[in-house]
Design a protein around this motif. Structure first.
Motif, PDB file in Angstrom:
ATOM      1  N   VAL A 675      38.575  39.264  44.272  1.00 64.37           N
ATOM      2  CA  VAL A 675      39.866  38.322  44.663  1.00 64.37           C
ATOM      3  C   VAL A 675      40.428  39.023  46.027  1.00 64.37           C
ATOM      4  O   VAL A 675      40.881  37.974  46.972  1.00 64.37           O
ATOM      5  CB  VAL A 675      41.040  38.666  43.495  1.00 64.37           C
ATOM      6  N   GLU A 676      40.472  40.156  46.268  1.00 65.08           N
ATOM      7  CA  GLU A 676      40.828  40.767  47.609  1.00 65.08           C
ATOM      8  C   GLU A 676      40.046  40.061  48.776  1.00 65.08           C
ATOM      9  O   GLU A 676      40.564  39.669  49.568  1.00 65.08           O
ATOM     10  CB  GLU A 676      40.676  42.217  47.740  1.00 65.08           C
ATOM     11  N   LYS A 677      38.837  40.022  48.411  1.00 64.85           N
ATOM     12  CA  LYS A 677      37.760  39.587  49.516  1.00 64.85           C
ATOM     13  C   LYS A 677      38.163  38.065  49.652  1.00 64.85           C
ATOM     14  O   LYS A 677      38.240  37.382  50.929  1.00 64.85           O
ATOM     15  CB  LYS A 677      36.407  39.499  49.053  1.00 64.85           C
ATOM     16  N   THR A 678      38.346  36.916  48.641  1.00 65.07           N
ATOM     17  CA  THR A 678      38.514  35.602  48.898  1.00 65.07           C
ATOM     18  C   THR A 678      40.099  35.504  49.233  1.00 65.07           C
ATOM     19  O   THR A 678      40.296  34.574  50.202  1.00 65.07           O
ATOM     20  CB  THR A 678      38.294  35.070  47.401  1.00 65.07           C
ATOM     21  N   LEU A 679      40.901  35.960  48.598  1.00 63.33           N
ATOM     22  CA  LEU A 679      42.444  35.569  48.653  1.00 63.33           C
ATOM     23  C   LEU A 679      42.998  36.395  49.902  1.00 63.33           C
ATOM     24  O   LEU A 679      44.101  35.905  50.326  1.00 63.33           O
ATOM     25  CB  LEU A 679      43.101  35.359  47.489  1.00 63.33           C
ATOM     26  N   GLY A 680      42.601  37.710  50.123  1.00 61.32           N
ATOM     27  CA  GLY A 680      43.009  38.240  51.314  1.00 61.32           C
ATOM     28  C   GLY A 680      44.712  38.562  51.001  1.00 61.32           C
ATOM     29  O   GLY A 680      45.260  38.988  50.189  1.00 61.32           O
ATOM     30  N   GLY A 681      45.268  38.146  52.021  1.00 63.18           N
ATOM     31  CA  GLY A 681      46.875  38.265  52.246  1.00 63.18           C
ATOM     32  C   GLY A 681      47.667  37.541  51.241  1.00 63.18           C
ATOM     33  O   GLY A 681      48.964  37.603  51.390  1.00 63.18           O
ATOM     34  N   ALA A 682      46.984  36.380  50.687  1.00 61.24           N
ATOM     35  CA  ALA A 682      47.809  35.393  49.788  1.00 61.24           C
ATOM     36  C   ALA A 682      48.326  35.948  48.668  1.00 61.24           C
ATOM     37  O   ALA A 682      49.233  35.669  48.077  1.00 61.24           O
ATOM     38  CB  ALA A 682      46.842  34.122  49.656  1.00 61.24           C
ATOM     39  N   VAL A 683      47.600  36.972  48.233  1.00 57.86           N
ATOM     40  CA  VAL A 683      48.258  37.605  46.999  1.00 57.86           C
ATOM     41  C   VAL A 683      48.378  39.434  47.149  1.00 57.86           C
ATOM     42  O   VAL A 683      47.692  39.726  47.901  1.00 57.86           O
ATOM     43  CB  VAL A 683      47.458  37.507  45.626  1.00 57.86           C
ATOM     44  N   GLU A 684      49.474  39.893  46.385  1.00 60.48           N
ATOM     45  CA  GLU A 684      49.515  41.234  46.370  1.00 60.48           C
ATOM     46  C   GLU A 684      49.164  41.498  44.930  1.00 60.48           C
ATOM     47  O   GLU A 684      49.583  40.772  43.941  1.00 60.48           O
ATOM     48  CB  GLU A 684      51.016  41.650  46.413  1.00 60.48           C
ATOM     49  N   ILE A 685      48.251  42.505  44.845  1.00 63.27           N
ATOM     50  CA  ILE A 685      47.415  42.794  43.421  1.00 63.27           C
ATOM     51  C   ILE A 685      48.047  44.079  43.056  1.00 63.27           C
ATOM     52  O   ILE A 685      47.931  44.950  43.557  1.00 63.27           O
ATOM     53  CB  ILE A 685      45.857  42.746  43.646  1.00 63.27           C
ATOM     54  N   ARG A 686      48.249  44.117  41.770  1.00 62.29           N
ATOM     55  CA  ARG A 686      48.459  45.359  40.929  1.00 62.29           C
ATOM     56  C   ARG A 686      47.651  45.599  39.835  1.00 62.29           C
ATOM     57  O   ARG A 686      47.621  44.810  38.992  1.00 62.29           O
ATOM     58  CB  ARG A 686      49.919  45.476  40.816  1.00 62.29           C
ATOM     59  N   GLY A 687      46.956  46.649  39.704  1.00 63.25           N
ATOM     60  CA  GLY A 687      46.199  46.817  38.853  1.00 63.25           C
ATOM     61  C   GLY A 687      44.798  46.792  39.034  1.00 63.25           C
ATOM     62  O   GLY A 687      44.492  46.694  40.241  1.00 63.25           O
ATOM     63  N   PRO A 688      43.560  46.896  38.049  1.00 62.84           N
ATOM     64  CA  PRO A 688      43.863  46.697  36.910  1.00 62.84           C
ATOM     65  C   PRO A 688      44.529  48.081  36.046  1.00 62.84           C
ATOM     66  O   PRO A 688      44.037  48.990  36.408  1.00 62.84           O
ATOM     67  CB  PRO A 688      42.336  46.507  36.062  1.00 62.84           C
ATOM     68  N   VAL A 689      45.215  47.880  35.092  1.00 66.50           N
ATOM     69  CA  VAL A 689      45.760  48.945  34.444  1.00 66.50           C
ATOM     70  C   VAL A 689      45.539  48.659  33.025  1.00 66.50           C
ATOM     71  O   VAL A 689      45.661  47.576  32.669  1.00 66.50           O
ATOM     72  CB  VAL A 689      47.258  49.256  34.685  1.00 66.50           C
ATOM     73  N   PRO A 690      45.813  49.664  32.087  1.00 67.97           N
ATOM     74  CA  PRO A 690      45.824  49.385  30.649  1.00 67.97           C
ATOM     75  C   PRO A 690      46.938  48.644  30.304  1.00 67.97           C
ATOM     76  O   PRO A 690      48.226  48.935  30.879  1.00 67.97           O
ATOM     77  CB  PRO A 690      45.761  50.709  29.908  1.00 67.97           C
ATOM     78  N   SER A 691      47.112  47.593  29.332  1.00 68.26           N
ATOM     79  CA  SER A 691      48.387  46.876  29.078  1.00 68.26           C
ATOM     80  C   SER A 691      49.342  47.869  28.363  1.00 68.26           C
ATOM     81  O   SER A 691      48.552  49.029  27.766  1.00 68.26           O
ATOM     82  CB  SER A 691      47.873  45.665  28.195  1.00 68.26           C
ATOM     83  N   PRO A 692      50.531  47.633  28.331  1.00 70.81           N
ATOM     84  CA  PRO A 692      51.289  48.585  27.640  1.00 70.81           C
ATOM     85  C   PRO A 692      50.856  48.577  26.059  1.00 70.81           C
ATOM     86  O   PRO A 692      51.129  49.820  25.295  1.00 70.81           O
ATOM     87  CB  PRO A 692      52.586  47.654  27.668  1.00 70.81           C
ATOM     88  N   ILE A 693      50.518  47.478  25.568  1.00 77.60           N
ATOM     89  CA  ILE A 693      49.899  47.532  24.185  1.00 77.60           C
ATOM     90  C   ILE A 693      48.445  47.673  24.457  1.00 77.60           C
ATOM     91  O   ILE A 693      47.639  46.657  24.978  1.00 77.60           O
ATOM     92  CB  ILE A 693      50.420  46.210  23.371  1.00 77.60           C
ATOM     93  N   GLU A 694      47.808  48.754  24.321  1.00 78.01           N
ATOM     94  CA  GLU A 694      46.583  48.954  24.932  1.00 78.01           C
ATOM     95  C   GLU A 694      45.457  48.345  24.020  1.00 78.01           C
ATOM     96  O   GLU A 694      44.308  47.947  24.464  1.00 78.01           O
ATOM     97  CB  GLU A 694      46.081  50.583  24.917  1.00 78.01           C
ATOM     98  N   LYS A 695      45.704  48.078  22.847  1.00 81.74           N
ATOM     99  CA  LYS A 695      44.447  47.580  21.832  1.00 81.74           C
ATOM    100  C   LYS A 695      45.372  46.614  20.828  1.00 81.74           C
ATOM    101  O   LYS A 695      46.158  47.209  20.000  1.00 81.74           O
ATOM    102  CB  LYS A 695      44.162  49.040  21.195  1.00 81.74           C
ATOM    103  N   VAL A 696      44.665  45.717  20.551  1.00 79.79           N
ATOM    104  CA  VAL A 696      45.045  44.716  19.627  1.00 79.79           C
ATOM    105  C   VAL A 696      43.945  43.978  18.727  1.00 79.79           C
ATOM    106  O   VAL A 696      43.003  43.528  19.402  1.00 79.79           O
ATOM    107  CB  VAL A 696      45.775  43.465  20.261  1.00 79.79           C
ATOM    108  N   LYS A 697      44.100  44.312  17.493  1.00 82.03           N
ATOM    109  CA  LYS A 697      42.789  43.668  16.946  1.00 82.03           C
ATOM    110  C   LYS A 697      41.657  44.347  17.169  1.00 82.03           C
ATOM    111  O   LYS A 697      40.698  43.649  17.400  1.00 82.03           O
ATOM    112  CB  LYS A 697      42.805  42.256  16.789  1.00 82.03           C
ATOM    113  N   ASP A 698      41.573  45.680  17.514  1.00 79.77           N
ATOM    114  CA  ASP A 698      40.229  46.288  18.095  1.00 79.77           C
ATOM    115  C   ASP A 698      39.939  45.861  19.312  1.00 79.77           C
ATOM    116  O   ASP A 698      38.737  46.132  19.427  1.00 79.77           O
ATOM    117  CB  ASP A 698      39.345  46.120  16.807  1.00 79.77           C
ATOM    118  N   GLU A 699      40.641  45.273  20.050  1.00 75.85           N
ATOM    119  CA  GLU A 699      40.388  44.901  21.467  1.00 75.85           C
ATOM    120  C   GLU A 699      40.969  45.563  22.520  1.00 75.85           C
ATOM    121  O   GLU A 699      42.304  45.644  22.195  1.00 75.85           O
ATOM    122  CB  GLU A 699      40.253  43.504  21.716  1.00 75.85           C
TER     123      GLU A 699
END
Ligand code: ADP
Ligand code: ZN
Length: 743
Positions: A675-699
């Motif tokens: 995404v950084e390569k393709t969209l460059g300055g068009a977006v500010e990216i944060r993450g990847p980070v674990p979601s606040p709910i890290e696991k749901v239904k064993d995923e």
């Protein structure tokens, strides 16, 4: 004729078919059809009628049937579908399924009945003669003679205890006529609304209301796209403004869609609309998930054929197939419930604005606590602001008392459900036979289970969220995956017998109220009670009729309901909405307090509100105490600006999930680089980070956030990029554009 169709059966692809001569008249863009795909018949929607196929015409298969006499989607709805698919990165098939009710796509049939009537009046001499020869036929003729209109055949037969053969004989002799009529299953017959239908003359408008009605009316007259944001304090009579706008639309021969955020609010609104317009011959269609298939199909048909021109409903009513749309009302436009949390993840309010644009109609957004998104659009000159600053008849806004629960806990030594101030007021109001609403943020008896000694909190083994304690069956339940088990008697971690319950549930509050007011009639309204169809309407009806003294409930009673005899509202745990990792937490808390307070003092007597909080000095609480929306918006927008959060930029959430956390993280990280390569300055990216709910239904779940100035630029690029990646079967990733919840 060659058509391009979108199948509704798991093929996200445009397919081409020829159309046999016999079907051409009924078929249009937007028609539902049946087509053969791999020797099986599938449902599909016609997107193009003059398609250029990608295979030789001779090889095309033919459309096998057209489902209705009229298209399921009007041209503006087709256009809307295309926009939604692009804007929300949703498959066209999913968008169409959200737009066309299952009842319309499915097997539900229009219900029809046979009716009998006389061809001509029968002369008395003839009847006398017939009585001797064929007494049964004579009786039937006499019966029909006494009726002024056609009578249901089944009714005639059972009344007279006659056989179908008698009717056949009369039909053959040409004395009786039989016709098939379509019978409508009307949702909410008036006896269901518990005396809520308010008929009678419309009230004389307050000066402020008149000014708003005029302002909206001018836009309606112009017949151009316009968005009005009606910011009116609670009890200022916004509904009356909506009704006048609808009235103007009906008088001009147009149609109106009226959206409410919750199913629970539909009966009240329907009652008002029917009370106002039914006598003038305008049918109001109800639209929400609690309808039977038959009711849905009938309502939909009435709108699509132009027989009905007003529809009320929750989010999906924005797709109602009305003819000549002139107005969309979005009541309580700030409500996050307008956002759908499954694909297509659309926002009902934003779709309403876009649909109004496509139809050159007026969109009227209303709220006592407008969303900062809409408020920013007013500032940017995109929306027109209309104000109702005073309550109807100059009634006072309720006084809001803030109770510092930290002090209360010290005074009462331990866990406190109801503060002394609240209890005192409850006694007073109950003694005066006035009604009370207690509002809680959560469901169930209490939320999590926490050990007083070691602080241990029981979590779901699959979802890493605290489990909810349900007292009724002594269980712990996970509200994400449904996992449940028996509640432990001692702390599972340190074996201390002192397990205490943090947070308050409706049942706990109910028990506290029973202790304080043993003679009061109580009722609880939460997601559990709501599970039963019609139950919520019954409770609201009883409350309105004064059969309930204290109503305890979660979110759903905080929204838009109007009960004149409620003079005391208690907000039991104001801060629960504030301490969550979401930049909208303050906005939510402000809205919650103002909206809940708005339920008090709507009748002749002044109202009071008691807010229990552990953080009494917080901005959201202080501005809410003064009912100062402008002050709050100013302060909060400054914070949003500083961090460049919405409404200053769009936010897109990208969730990656799957059973293997390493693999998920790897794909998410790899993806970010691309995404950084393709969209460059068009977006500010944060993450990847674990979601606040890290696991749901064993995923396991990882998330990426994109901040961007224009979602319309970025989303298509992300979708294009998605298509270039070969995703493994055990990696699922989902885009959510303009998410409303950050959990
Ligand atoms: P809001 O939606 O702004 O909170 P409502 O539309 O529910 O307020 O109106 C509050 C109450 O005032 C309702 O009972 C409504 O019937 C009544 N009302 C509205 N407009 C008028 C008016 N012009 N004259 C008298 N009563 C009115
Ligand atoms: Zn779980």
């Amino acid at each position: 004729m060659i058509v391009g169709v979108q199948p509704l059966a798991g093929f996200d692809k445009l397919l081409h078919y020829s159309v046999p001569e016999t079907l051409r008249a009924a078929l249009r863009a937007g028609s539902l059809v049946r087509v053969p795909i791999m020797n099986r018949s599938h449902l599909a929607l016609v997107l193009e009628t003059n398609a250029v196929p990608d295979v030789p015409v001779a090889k095309l298969k033919a459309v096998s049937a057209v489902l209705h006499d009229f298209p399921a989607l009007t041209p503006d709805l087709l256009e809307l579908a295309r926009w939604m698919s692009g804007y929300y990165a949703a498959r066209m098939e999913g968008v169409l399924e959200a737009m066309i009710p299952a009842a319309v796509r499915g097997e539900a049939q229009l219900k029809s009945e046979k009716y009998l009537s006389l061809v001509d009046p029968v002369a008395p001499e003839r009847l006398v003669a017939l009585r001797k020869k064929a007494p049964q036929q004579a009786r039937l003729l006499e019966f029909l003679q006494q009726q002024f209109r056609p009578v249901k055949k089944s009714l005639v037969l059972s009344r007279l205890d006659a056989t179908a053969a008698v009717v056949s004989a009369l039909l053959k002799r040409g004395l009786v006529r039989e016709e098939v009529r379509h019978v409508e299953r009307v949702a909410y017959p008036d006896n269901w609304t518990g005396g809520e239908v308010v008929t009678g003359l419309p009230p004389k408008l307050m000066d402020e209301q008149a000014a708003v009605v005029k302002s909206v009316g001018e836009s309606l007259t112009k017949g151009k796209f316009a968005v009005h944001l009606l910011h009116g304090v609670t009890g200022s009579g916004k509904t009356e403004v909506y009704l006048r706008a609808v009235e103007q639309v009906l008088a001009a021969g147009g149609s109106a869609i009226y959206l409410v955020p919750e199913v629970a609010l539909t009966p009240q609104t329907v009652a008002r609309l029917r009370g106002r317009f039914e006598s003038a011959g305008h049918q109001t269609v109800v639209w929400h998930s609690h309808l039977s298939e038959g009711e849905r199909l009938d309502g939909w048909t009435a709108l699509a054929t132009g027989k009905a021109r007003v529809v009320v409903g929750a989010r999906s009513a924005v797709f109602a197939p009305v003819r000549d749309l002139r107005l969309i009302v979005v009541d309580e436009e700030h409500e996050p419930a307008y956002k759908q949390d499954e694909t297509p993840r659309y926002h009902g309010r934003d779709v309403a604005v876009y649909r109004a644009k496509l139809a050159s109609a007026v969109c009227l957004l209303g709220s006592a606590t407008p969303s900062l998104e809409s408020f920013a659009n007013v500032r940017a000159g995109k929306y027109q602001l209309d104000l109702l600053l005073k309550r109807v008849d100059d009634k006072k806004l309720p006084d809001i008392h803030i109770v510092d629960m930290r002090i209360e806990v010290m005074r009462q030594r331990g866990l406190v459900t109801l503060s002394r101030v609240l209890v005192d007021h409850m006694h007073q109001r109950f003694a005066r036979k006035e009604q009370i609403i207690l509002f809680i943020n959560r469901r169930g008896y209490s939320s999590s289970m926490q050990c007083r000694k070691c602080g241990h909190v029981e979590e779901c083994p699959h979802c890493s969220v605290a489990m909810t304690y349900h007292r009724a069956d002594e269980t712990l339940k996970c509200h994400l995956c449904g996992h449940q088990r028996g509640a432990p008697a001692v702390c599972p971690s340190c074996a201390a017998p002192d397990i205490r319950w943090r947070g308050l549930g409706t049942q706990r509050v109910e028990e506290a109220v029973r202790r304080v007011l043993p003679r009061a009639r109580l009722e609880r309204m939460d997601t559990d009670t709501m599970a039963k169809k019609h139950r919520f309407r019954q409770i609201l009806g009883d409350f309105r009729a004064g059969k309930i003294d204290v109503l305890i409930g979660t979110q759903m009673i905080g929204k838009g309901l109007d009960f004149p005899n409620v003079t005391l509202v208690g907000l039991v745990d104001a801060d629960l909405s504030m301490h969550v990792p979401d930049f909208r937490a303050n906005e939510r808390t402000f809205q919650l307090i103002v909206q809940v307070a708005g339920r008090a003092g709507r009748g002749d007597r002044a109202g009071e509100v008691i807010v229990q909080t552990f953080t009494p000095k917080a901005d959201a609480i202080q501005f809410a105490k003064r009912s100062d929306f402008d002050g709050f918006a100013e302060a909060e927008l400054a914070v949003r600006k500083k961090f460049n959060y919405p409404p200053y930029r769009h936010l897109i959430h990208h969730l990656f999930r799957g059973p293997n956390p390493e693999k998920i993280r790897f794909f998410a990280e790899h993806w970010v680089k691309q995404v950084e390569k393709t969209l460059g300055g068009a977006v500010e990216i944060r993450g990847p980070v674990p979601s606040p709910i890290e696991k749901v239904k064993d995923e396991y779940r990882f998330q990426i956030w994109y901040f961007c100035a224009r979602a319309t630029k970025v989303v298509p690029e992300l979708v294009k990029l998605q298509a270039t990646v070969k995703w493994p079967a055990d990696v699922t990733q989902v885009l959510d554009v303009d998410p409303m919840s950050l959990m």
